[in-house]
Write a protein that holds these residues in place. Structure first.
Motif, PDB file in Angstrom:
ATOM      1  N   PRO A  59     -10.446   0.980  -8.137  1.00 27.41           N
ATOM      2  CA  PRO A  59     -10.229   2.154  -7.108  1.00 27.41           C
ATOM      3  C   PRO A  59      -9.177   2.081  -6.137  1.00 27.41           C
ATOM      4  N   ALA A  60      -8.386   0.854  -6.346  1.00 31.51           N
ATOM      5  CA  ALA A  60      -7.212   0.777  -5.395  1.00 31.51           C
ATOM      6  C   ALA A  60      -6.343   1.845  -5.150  1.00 31.51           C
ATOM      7  N   GLU A 100      -6.833   7.745  -0.046  1.00 33.03           N
ATOM      8  CA  GLU A 100      -7.783   8.372   1.265  1.00 33.03           C
ATOM      9  C   GLU A 100      -6.920   7.967   2.485  1.00 33.03           C
ATOM     10  N   ARG A 101      -6.530   6.733   2.292  1.00 30.84           N
ATOM     11  CA  ARG A 101      -5.953   6.028   3.683  1.00 30.84           C
ATOM     12  C   ARG A 101      -4.745   6.857   4.312  1.00 30.84           C
ATOM     13  N   GLU A 132      -8.302   4.382  -3.021  1.00 31.42           N
ATOM     14  CA  GLU A 132      -8.587   4.001  -1.607  1.00 31.42           C
ATOM     15  C   GLU A 132      -7.147   4.057  -0.742  1.00 31.42           C
ATOM     16  N   ARG A 133      -5.999   3.942  -1.444  1.00 29.44           N
ATOM     17  CA  ARG A 133      -4.986   3.931  -0.780  1.00 29.44           C
ATOM     18  C   ARG A 133      -4.462   5.435  -0.435  1.00 29.44           C
ATOM     19  N   THR A 179       0.796  -1.083   0.058  1.00 29.39           N
ATOM     20  CA  THR A 179       0.042   0.098   0.057  1.00 29.39           C
ATOM     21  C   THR A 179       0.994   1.286   0.067  1.00 29.39           C
ATOM     22  N   ALA A 226     -13.575  12.545  -1.315  1.00 29.91           N
ATOM     23  CA  ALA A 226     -14.443  11.391  -1.573  1.00 29.91           C
ATOM     24  C   ALA A 226     -15.454  11.814  -2.823  1.00 29.91           C
TER      25      ALA A 226
END
Lengths: 193, 193
Positions: free
Chosen positions: B177-178, B184-185, B181-182, A155, B88
């Motif tokens: 979307p990977a 945002e994380r 997602e990372r 990640t 988002a």
């Protein structure tokens, strides 16, 4: 000229042409002119300009990997130092081209992902390989206690590559090193820290 | 048809054409066909395809800003919550187009920075404005004690925008979307934390 010579010349010269002008702004004739081969010979070597583009971007990756990946596996240095050296070398390469060319993988991702399934699949494989190579060293840094283990190495590596590609894009627009400086600063003081 | 109608139709239709196919893969005729105006009328409204491209990418930014910037100034929410809602919403817009189109600013940065000084200067101004808008909220988050003050808000905002552009590029390649997602994380657990 042997057939393999013409093919090699097309790939070498074509990489430069497609890197500096982009794919759609370059005609087959621009590529054969740069390679010094007859225009008609292009299709003896490559099925299509699209197939040529997919080979050229793979070669771009291989050439960059040959230069820079050894920095990631230099076991005389701690993993985090290797990562710093790796991105410093890549930033220096962008500075050397006055930030004009950018990364061919990023350029093709922007220009061709919607136009060529062949190029897009090749890019996906190259980005995945790059992410694995970087994740290996991030994992070593985690195992050495240099980087927290709260997020998976894959990640972190994937994000860092995306942030790198974005910095290269911004460098192309601004023609200055600011994006590379903040990349280095934030990656090593916030993300791998 | 009044002159201003033709101009407006060209900008509206041309934005879609250039966003989906890119600049160099689209001819003036593709744009006039999409707008339903005679090919010859293009140059009554725009000095060149290049000048048209610079106007179109500015309009792309304005339309995106009109939709998303209000999320950044919604004072019923804390600054960090506004930033989360903003990205988002942008990730949802990319999902809605199945990650195919990407960001026109990033696409043009990759394709045209070396080809058009006009487009490059326009992009530099748009990225600078975007960075200022984001930095304002990052600074509010720092003043509210939500985000540490160890790095300037402009540096954080610039990096986050670059990382966003890189995630959008990766999304175009991987069509999943990977990367979002990372983004945002990591942005909200490492960079603005």
């Amino acid at each position: 000229m042997r057939k393999s010579d013409g093919r090699e010349r097309l790939l070498t010269a074509g990489l430069k042409v497609l890197h500096s002008r982009g794919f759609n702004a370059s005609g087959v004739q621009d590529i054969t002119d740069a390679a010094g081969v007859p225009k008609g010979s292009f299709y003896n070597h490559f099925e299509s300009k699209e197939a040529f583009g997919a080979e050229v971007v793979a070669r771009f990756w291989e050439e960059g990997a040959r230069r820079a990946l050894p920095l990631l596996s230099d076991e005389t240095r701690l993993p985090l130092d290797r990562l710093k050296a790796y991105f410093a070398a890549k930033a220096a390469a962008n500075l050397a081209s006055r930030f004009e060319l950018g990364c061919m993988m990023g350029n093709f991702a922007a220009e061709l992902s919607g136009q060529s399934r062949l190029v897009r699949d090749r890019l996906a494989a190259l980005f995945a390989g790059w992410t694995r190579a970087l994740a290996t060293v991030v994992r070593e840094a985690q195992e050495a206690g240099e980087v927290p283990r709260d997020l998976p190495a894959e990640t972190l590596a994937g994000f860092i590559i995306d942030a790198w590609e974005g910095a290269v894009l911004r460098g192309k627009v601004e023609r200055d090193p600011a994006a590379f400086e903040r990349f280095e600063r934030i990656v090593f003081s916030k993300i791998l820290a």
